[in-house]
Write a protein that holds these residues in place. Structure first.
Motif, PDB file in Angstrom:
ATOM      1  N   THR A 201       0.838  -1.193   0.000  1.00 20.76           N
ATOM      2  CA  THR A 201       0.000   0.000   0.000  1.00 20.76           C
ATOM      3  C   THR A 201       0.873   1.242   0.000  1.00 20.76           C
ATOM      4  N   HIS A 202       0.291   2.378  -0.410  1.00 16.20           N
ATOM      5  CA  HIS A 202       0.977   3.643  -0.173  1.00 16.20           C
ATOM      6  C   HIS A 202       0.003   4.612   0.502  1.00 16.20           C
ATOM      7  N   GLU A 203      -0.996   4.043   1.149  1.00 16.16           N
ATOM      8  CA  GLU A 203      -1.993   4.835   1.868  1.00 16.16           C
ATOM      9  C   GLU A 203      -1.442   5.100   3.268  1.00 16.16           C
ATOM     10  N   LEU A 204      -1.016   6.351   3.528  1.00 19.53           N
ATOM     11  CA  LEU A 204      -0.319   6.632   4.786  1.00 19.53           C
ATOM     12  C   LEU A 204      -1.137   6.287   6.007  1.00 19.53           C
ATOM     13  N   ALA A 205      -2.425   6.650   5.970  1.00 16.65           N
ATOM     14  CA  ALA A 205      -3.276   6.406   7.127  1.00 16.65           C
ATOM     15  C   ALA A 205      -3.250   4.925   7.481  1.00 16.65           C
ATOM     16  N   SER A 206      -3.381   4.062   6.460  1.00 10.83           N
ATOM     17  CA  SER A 206      -3.361   2.622   6.696  1.00 10.83           C
ATOM     18  C   SER A 206      -2.013   2.186   7.243  1.00 10.83           C
ATOM     19  N   ILE A 207      -0.951   2.719   6.637  1.00  9.21           N
ATOM     20  CA  ILE A 207       0.397   2.271   7.028  1.00  9.21           C
ATOM     21  C   ILE A 207       0.596   2.450   8.532  1.00  9.21           C
ATOM     22  N   PHE A 208       0.244   3.635   9.033  1.00 11.69           N
ATOM     23  CA  PHE A 208       0.476   3.889  10.461  1.00 11.69           C
ATOM     24  C   PHE A 208      -0.550   3.180  11.330  1.00 11.69           C
ATOM     25  N   ALA A 209      -1.748   2.990  10.798  1.00 10.42           N
ATOM     26  CA  ALA A 209      -2.802   2.393  11.628  1.00 10.42           C
ATOM     27  C   ALA A 209      -2.576   0.903  11.830  1.00 10.42           C
ATOM     28  N   ILE A 210      -2.172   0.195  10.801  1.00 10.80           N
ATOM     29  CA  ILE A 210      -2.140  -1.259  10.930  1.00 10.80           C
ATOM     30  C   ILE A 210      -0.733  -1.855  10.942  1.00 10.80           C
ATOM     31  N   GLY A 211       0.250  -1.183  10.327  1.00 15.13           N
ATOM     32  CA  GLY A 211       1.546  -1.822  10.140  1.00 15.13           C
ATOM     33  C   GLY A 211       2.347  -1.912  11.416  1.00 15.13           C
ATOM     34  N   ASN A 212       2.969  -3.069  11.675  1.00 16.51           N
ATOM     35  CA  ASN A 212       3.916  -3.122  12.784  1.00 16.51           C
ATOM     36  C   ASN A 212       5.306  -3.481  12.270  1.00 16.51           C
ATOM     37  N   ASN A 213       5.415  -3.645  10.937  1.00 10.00           N
ATOM     38  CA  ASN A 213       6.712  -3.904  10.339  1.00 10.00           C
ATOM     39  C   ASN A 213       6.578  -3.480   8.881  1.00 10.00           C
ATOM     40  N   SER A 214       7.692  -3.140   8.255  1.00  7.42           N
ATOM     41  CA  SER A 214       7.551  -2.653   6.888  1.00  7.42           C
ATOM     42  C   SER A 214       8.883  -2.697   6.175  1.00  7.42           C
ATOM     43  N   VAL A 215       8.817  -2.511   4.861  1.00  5.62           N
ATOM     44  CA  VAL A 215      10.023  -2.267   4.087  1.00  5.62           C
ATOM     45  C   VAL A 215       9.702  -1.105   3.163  1.00  5.62           C
ATOM     46  N   PHE A 216      10.672  -0.189   3.006  1.00  6.59           N
ATOM     47  CA  PHE A 216      10.462   0.954   2.126  1.00  6.59           C
ATOM     48  C   PHE A 216      11.317   0.781   0.884  1.00  6.59           C
ATOM     49  N   LEU A 217      10.666   0.776  -0.279  1.00  9.72           N
ATOM     50  CA  LEU A 217      11.389   0.647  -1.535  1.00  9.72           C
ATOM     51  C   LEU A 217      11.579   2.040  -2.117  1.00  9.72           C
ATOM     52  N   ASP A 218      12.841   2.451  -2.253  1.00 13.21           N
ATOM     53  CA  ASP A 218      13.123   3.792  -2.760  1.00 13.21           C
ATOM     54  C   ASP A 218      13.338   3.713  -4.256  1.00 13.21           C
ATOM     55  N   VAL A 219      12.434   4.347  -5.004  1.00  8.45           N
ATOM     56  CA  VAL A 219      12.479   4.203  -6.455  1.00  8.45           C
ATOM     57  C   VAL A 219      13.709   4.892  -7.041  1.00  8.45           C
TER      58      VAL A 219
END
Lengths: 252, 377
Positions: A201-219
């Motif tokens: 996803t790239h929906e910020l609200a969702s990312i902070f609300a549900i995510g407890n781990n992540s990876v960021f891909l820098d284009v």
């Protein structure tokens, strides 16, 4: 099941279409019970990464481990067995349009279990009720709204009680309230079933609300630049690109 | 009356060129070209600054902006300083916005001009690759049939029933029409020649053998290629676009078994029946001409046909029909499965399915005919 047992491990992964390298040197771990966010700008290869994780596209280089098993190094039968323990919700739902919702959810059950038709009907009813769509059994995918198609897609993905659920842009194209309800649903399912969730996803609200781990891909750098809890990343990161992404372009 | 944009140039000093814009600078109106500024700048190499005066400008839209972008590009090439202060504030901001994100150089699709030899080489490689894909697909279909025989294939009986209905009962009207007319046409053409010898009665032989042995199967095959092969490709192609086929794969369900097998099975089972029906229609067509125009008796025509058409003819006709059915199903499904992810790709898949099926039908007819000739049947 301990909290921090690695479920999926990705090591030195390179994704490419022909000569065009999309992302290289991806190394991260998804733990059991994580809600793991794959985030990044448009066109950075989030969805491609997911197709590699779910076995639709082979990586150009590197390895994916499910538990201890080298996924792409294994024979097709092993791969099939692993992938059968995961469910996928596609961006558009990807429900089989020639079948009703009930038949969509029943198909995996008919294929992989020995349940009687009556039992299958009960399971279908339960799964639809879980995503808030009780009573929609006899509808065809074209007869319901986009948000409902996504919910039904989740119900189908959950049909076999998978250990891992993949979500491709769950909130894309949904109104804010529906998107929020979908997030709540994902959280709720993780809490009650302990399923590992991988969410693109790239929906910020969702990312902070549900995510407890992540990876960021820098284009711009064609690789991953961060991994960890998104809230923590926001608080600690010094990487200007990640900061821009997580703050919606506001530099601070 | 077309609205006109005016442009004048003057040079307050040797280093400065002033461009005066006036009138209506709107798309669709008569607008001066940026080339004029460029020519002026090229004829005066000493100019280092470009300024604008837009006090006479009545209104403007994208027409002005494209002009300014063109002038700007030339100026930056020639290291001439472009002063935007004289422009309307809105235009100034829009130009800044357009320049905010630099053009991504590697985003442009490379449009290389390839030489004929490279083109030929690529096409050849592609040809062998697609031949390989064809064999691969046929191989997978054969494996699916084996699993069907072993009772392990995953497909839905209900789907099979629906497809059988779509490829048989619903095809009857068009098959009736085409085959009746083909029988009629054969009889007409034959009658003209045979009448010369007073051998009209042999029209029955001609129509009977031609229809039963060959024409019924070919005509039915071509009709099915158009109405069913194209439909299969469009169905599977749309499923590919909607990621429905991916959804099957990630559930570990083979799309070949689930989608291709029932379609292949339905056509392989129904094509012989359709051919049988087409035979009857073709002979009826011939009979209309024979009885109506050539004064052959009804019973006489029937007996003549029955005597002429042997069991071998019927067998070969039905066998060809089955082969054509499999070809139509395979071509339709293969093109559908190979479909890209856009609406036009679905159209291409449907077209290509019909073409592939018809080519396959004609080639296999040739092969069957030659084989029968060798075997003497």
């Amino acid at each position: 099941m301990t909290e921090t047992a690695a479920h999926i491990t990705v090591r030195d992964l390179t994704m490419a279409y022909g000569d065009f390298v999309l992302m290289r040197d991806l190394t991260f771990t998804i733990n059991r019970g994580d809600i793991f966010i794959i985030m990044g700008g448009s066109g950075c290869g989030k969805s491609t990464l997911m197709t590699i994780l779910m076995g639709l596209k082979a990586p150009a280089k590197g390895k994916v481990f499910y538990g201890e098993v080298d996924f792409w190094g294994a024979d097709p039968q092993t791969r099939n067995r692993i992938i059968r323990r995961s469910g996928v919700m596609y961006q558009s739902g990807a429900l089989w349009s020639s079948m009703t919702l009930a038949e969509n959810i029943a198909l995996p059950l008919e294929t992989y279990t020995n349940l009687s038709p009556a039992q299958i009907r009960e399971v279908v009813k339960l799964k639809l009720a879980l995503v808030g769509m009780a009573g929609f059994e006899e509808f065809y995918p074209a007869e319901i709204s986009g948000g409902m198609q996504k919910r039904a897609g989740i119900a189908r993905a959950m049909a076999l009680d998978p250990e891992i659920l993949f979500f491709d842009e769950p909130s894309a194209g949904l109104d804010p309230v529906s998107a929020r309800r979908l997030d709540d649903l994902i959280l709720e399912l993780r809490e009650s079933l302990g399923t590992t969730m991988v969410v693109v996803t790239h929906e910020l609200a969702s990312i902070f609300a549900i995510g407890n781990n992540s990876v960021f891909l820098d284009v711009s750098q064609r690789t991953m630049t961060a991994t960890g809890n998104p809230n923590q990343l926001l608080a600690e990161t010094r990487d200007p690109n990640l900061r821009l992404f997580l703050t919606r372009g506001e530099q601070s | 009356m077309t609205l006109r944009g005016e442009m004048f140039m003057e040079q307050p000093s040797a280093e400065t060129l002033k461009v005066i814009l006036a009138g209506h600078w709107k798309l669709g109106g008569e607008l001066p070209k940026a080339d004029k500024v460029q020519q002026r700048l090229e004829s005066r190499p000493g100019v280092r600054h470009l300024v604008f005066d837009t006090r006479g400008l009545a209104d403007w839209d994208t027409g002005l902006l494209t002009f300014l972008v063109n002038v700007g590009t030339f100026c930056s090439q020639q290291n001439i300083q472009l002063n935007r202060d004289g422009l309307p504030p809105g235009a100034k901001r829009l130009l800044e916005l357009a320049a905010a994100v630099p053009e991504k150089k590697d985003a442009r699709k490379a449009e290389e001009r390839v030489s004929f030899l490279i083109y030929l080489g690529n096409e050849t490689v592609n040809f062998f690759r697609s031949a390989g894909q064809l064999l691969e697909f046929i191989g997978e279909a054969v494996i699916a049939v084996r699993r069907l025989v072993q009772g392990q294939a995953q497909y839905r009986r209900a789907d099979l029933g629906l497809i059988i209905q779509a490829v048989s009962a619903q095809a009857l009207p068009i098959v009736s029409l085409i085959c009746f007319l083909v029988g009629l046409i054969l009889a007409f053409i034959g009658a003209i020649q045979l009448q010369l010898f007073g051998a009209q009665i042999y029209v029955a032989d001609l129509v009977g053998i031609a229809m039963v042995r060959l024409m019924a199967a070919i005509m039915t095959g071509i009709v099915m290629a158009g109405r069913t092969g194209g439909a299969f490709a469009a169905q599977l192609g749309t499923m590919q676009v909607n990621q429905e086929i991916d959804a099957l794969k990630t559930l570990g369900i083979s799309p070949i078994e689930f989608l291709v097998l029932p379609r292949m099975l339905a056509l392989a089972l129904m094509m012989p029946l359709l051919c049988l029906y087409a035979n009857v229609m073709g002979i009826l067509g011939g009979m209309v001409v024979g009885v109506g125009m050539l004064d052959i008796g009804f019973i006489q025509y029937y007996n003549q046909t029955a005597a002429a058409v042997g069991l071998w003819n019927l067998g070969i006709g039905l066998f060809s029909g089955t082969v054509f059915g499999v070809i139509v199903a395979l071509a339709g499904c293969m093109r559908g499965m190979q479909c890209g992810r856009s609406a036009s790709a679905v159209g291409d898949a449907a077209t290509s399915a019909v073409v592939t099926a018809i080519v396959g039908i004609i080639v296999s007819t040739a092969v069957i005919t030659i084989l029968c000739n060798f075997l003497g049947i």
